[in-house]
Design an enzyme around this catalytic site. Structure first.
Site, short mmCIF file in Angstrom:
data_model
loop_
_atom_site.label_atom_id
_atom_site.label_comp_id
_atom_site.label_asym_id
_atom_site.label_seq_id
_atom_site.Cartn_x
_atom_site.Cartn_y
_atom_site.Cartn_z
N ASP A 72 5.66 25.03 12.04
CA ASP A 72 5.96 26.46 12.19
C ASP A 72 7.31 26.77 12.83
O ASP A 72 7.44 26.82 14.04
CB ASP A 72 4.82 27.12 12.96
CG ASP A 72 3.51 26.95 12.20
OD1 ASP A 72 3.56 26.90 10.96
OD2 ASP A 72 2.47 26.84 12.85
N GLY A 80 13.47 18.44 15.99
CA GLY A 80 13.17 19.68 15.27
C GLY A 80 12.90 20.84 16.22
O GLY A 80 13.50 21.92 16.09
N ASP A 113 9.80 7.67 19.51
CA ASP A 113 10.86 6.88 18.85
C ASP A 113 12.05 6.60 19.77
O ASP A 113 12.89 5.75 19.44
CB ASP A 113 11.37 7.61 17.60
CG ASP A 113 10.30 7.73 16.54
OD1 ASP A 113 9.23 7.12 16.70
OD2 ASP A 113 10.53 8.43 15.54
N ARG A 172 -0.35 -18.16 8.83
CA ARG A 172 0.03 -17.03 7.98
C ARG A 172 1.30 -16.35 8.49
O ARG A 172 1.70 -16.54 9.63
CB ARG A 172 -1.07 -15.97 8.01
CG ARG A 172 -2.21 -16.25 7.09
CD ARG A 172 -3.29 -15.20 7.29
NE ARG A 172 -4.34 -15.37 6.30
CZ ARG A 172 -5.55 -14.85 6.40
NH1 ARG A 172 -5.89 -14.14 7.46
NH2 ARG A 172 -6.44 -15.03 5.45
N GLY A 175 9.11 4.61 13.68
CA GLY A 175 10.57 4.68 13.83
C GLY A 175 11.17 4.91 12.47
O GLY A 175 11.51 3.97 11.77
N ARG A 176 11.26 6.19 12.10
CA ARG A 176 11.77 6.53 10.77
C ARG A 176 13.27 6.31 10.66
O ARG A 176 13.77 5.83 9.67
CB ARG A 176 11.50 8.01 10.49
CG ARG A 176 10.33 8.27 9.65
CD ARG A 176 10.11 9.75 9.53
NE ARG A 176 9.98 10.40 10.84
CZ ARG A 176 9.58 11.64 11.01
NH1 ARG A 176 9.29 12.38 9.97
NH2 ARG A 176 9.48 12.18 12.21
N GLU A 180 9.26 1.37 10.41
CA GLU A 180 8.87 2.04 9.16
C GLU A 180 10.09 2.52 8.37
O GLU A 180 10.03 2.70 7.16
CB GLU A 180 7.91 3.20 9.42
CG GLU A 180 8.55 4.29 10.25
CD GLU A 180 7.63 5.46 10.56
OE1 GLU A 180 6.73 5.74 9.78
OE2 GLU A 180 7.85 6.09 11.62
N HIS A 195 -0.51 5.96 13.68
CA HIS A 195 -0.60 6.95 14.75
C HIS A 195 -1.29 6.44 16.01
O HIS A 195 -1.29 7.14 17.03
CB HIS A 195 -1.27 8.23 14.24
CG HIS A 195 -0.36 8.99 13.32
ND1 HIS A 195 -0.12 8.59 12.03
CD2 HIS A 195 0.40 10.09 13.53
CE1 HIS A 195 0.73 9.44 11.47
NE2 HIS A 195 1.07 10.34 12.36
#
Ligand code: F6P
Length: 364
Positions: free
Chosen positions: A78, A119, A143, A178, A186-187, A238, A289
């Site tokens: 919003d 933002g 982040d 493995r 962390g975009r 990420e 998350h």
């Protein structure tokens, strides 16, 4: 005649983050201690548009210090300057700044503490610039990628969670011989991957800032296997991209990823390529998350409390248009306009990158 108390408001905007409640508590307690009144705005800027505010007292913030999330609620949708409203079954975007101004006037609120990431701080800066609303920002994000502050609260908690995931993956990776690929949040910046990768002893750490070459990643896995370490651990942000994607426009490589159908991040693709090229069984783990939820660490509680009480103090002395920050380990402030909408990436000269390189950790 009793003097009218000064009134302020506090809101949380954007994605939640461990430590938000600690900030709210510190803001509210500092105001109350100084005989001011404080309103909590519910659900970020939405509450300012839709008149959803609640008067805070000591009881409202009692017991919230160790709680994750935000008692005020939040949203990353919003924006008062571009607010989605349904009209005749259709979504239209409206400028709701007048509503915000009206509601602040209605409650006689002098200034606003905005606890948010890029933002929300950007919106805070715009409200200050365009509507003359008095704003003090508190930077928030797991982040740790906001400029002008060495730390944001929530990062320490997220890093600890990712580190625990790496520790747990280590024992199962070793037992099964493995390769384990952990995707952490962390975009745009790789702080969580870098710090948790070091703390959790990852063999390969991939960050958005350092595009990786999949052959080098596979070579690192094979090198370890040849030396007798028949397992490897990858910590992948990420936002990690490969060298080919680094030469392309974001929208183009995103379209390419969508076409390949292996998810929006590089993680599954990396795991698939490693398994194919090295022949080693590979598994992916994405805590997502979980890194953002739960109780804040002691460090984050302290930082959030410092930030919150400092923000309230700034408001009281009418030092507006700033955000709280940690610089040289001291709490201070920066101009809101300097931080809003910007990202702090892991710099090439970051000391931890040198540490990783010296120790033979593959950075892609
Ligand atoms: O910015 C914080 C963050 O947790 C990022 O690390 C992550 O990419 C993003 O938010 C996830 O956002 P959402 O909760 O909207 O999916």
């Amino acid at each position: 005649m009793e003097q009218k108390k000064r009134r302020f408001a506090v809101l949380t905007g954007g994605g939640d983050c461990p430590g938000l409640n600690a900030v709210i508590r510190a803001v509210v307690k500092t105001f109350l201690q100084n005989d001011c009144e404080v309103y909590g705005v519910l659900n970020g800027f939405n509450g300012l548009i839709n008149d959803n505010l609640k008067l805070m007292d000591y009881a409202a913030v009692s017991g919230i210090l160790p709680r994750g999330g935000t008692i005020l609620g939040t949203t990353n949708r919003d924006n008062p300057f571009h607010f989605a409203v349904e009209e005749n079954g259709e979504l239209v975007y409206k400028d709701m700044r007048e509503k915000v101004i009206e509601n602040l006037r209605k409650y006689d609120i002098e200034a606003l503490v905005v606890i948010g990431g890029d933002g929300s701080l950007n919106i805070g800066a715009e409200l200050a610039r365009e509507c003359d609303i008095k704003v003090v920002g508190v930077p928030k994000t797991i982040d740790n990628d906001l400029p002008c502050t060495e730390r944001t609260f929530g990062f320490d908690t997220a890093m600890a969670m990712a580190t625990e995931a790496l520790d747990r993956l280590h024992t199962t990776a070793e037992s099964h011989h493995r390769v384990m690929v952990l995707e952490v949040m962390g975009r745009y910046a790789g702080w969580i991957a870098l710090h948790s990768g070091i703390a959790g002893g990852a063999d390969i750490i991939l960050l958005p800032e350092l595009p990786y070459d999949i052959d080098r990643v596979c070579e690192a896995v094979e090198r370890r296997a040849k030396k007798g370490s028949n397992f490897s651990i990858l910590a992948v942000a990420e936002g990690a991209i490969n060298t080919e994607e680094a030469r392309m426009k974001r929208k183009d490589w995103m379209a390419k990823r969508a076409e390949a159908g292996l998810g929006t991040t590089a993680t599954n693709r990396i795991a698939q390529a490693v398994q194919k090229k090295t022949g080693m069984e590979t598994r992916v783990c994405i805590p997502g998350h979980m890194q953002r939820g739960g109780s804040p660490s002691a460090y984050d509680r302290v930082l959030a409390t410092q930030f919150g009480s400092y923000a309230a103090q700034l408001v009281e002395v009418e030092r507006y248009g700033v955000t709280v920050a940690m610089v040289n380990r001291r709490v201070t402030e920066n101009r809101l306009a300097d931080i809003a909408g910007k990202t702090r990436n892991v710099p090439e000269n970051c000391e931890l990158l040198s540490v990783a390189r010296r120790m033979g950790v593959c950075l892609g």
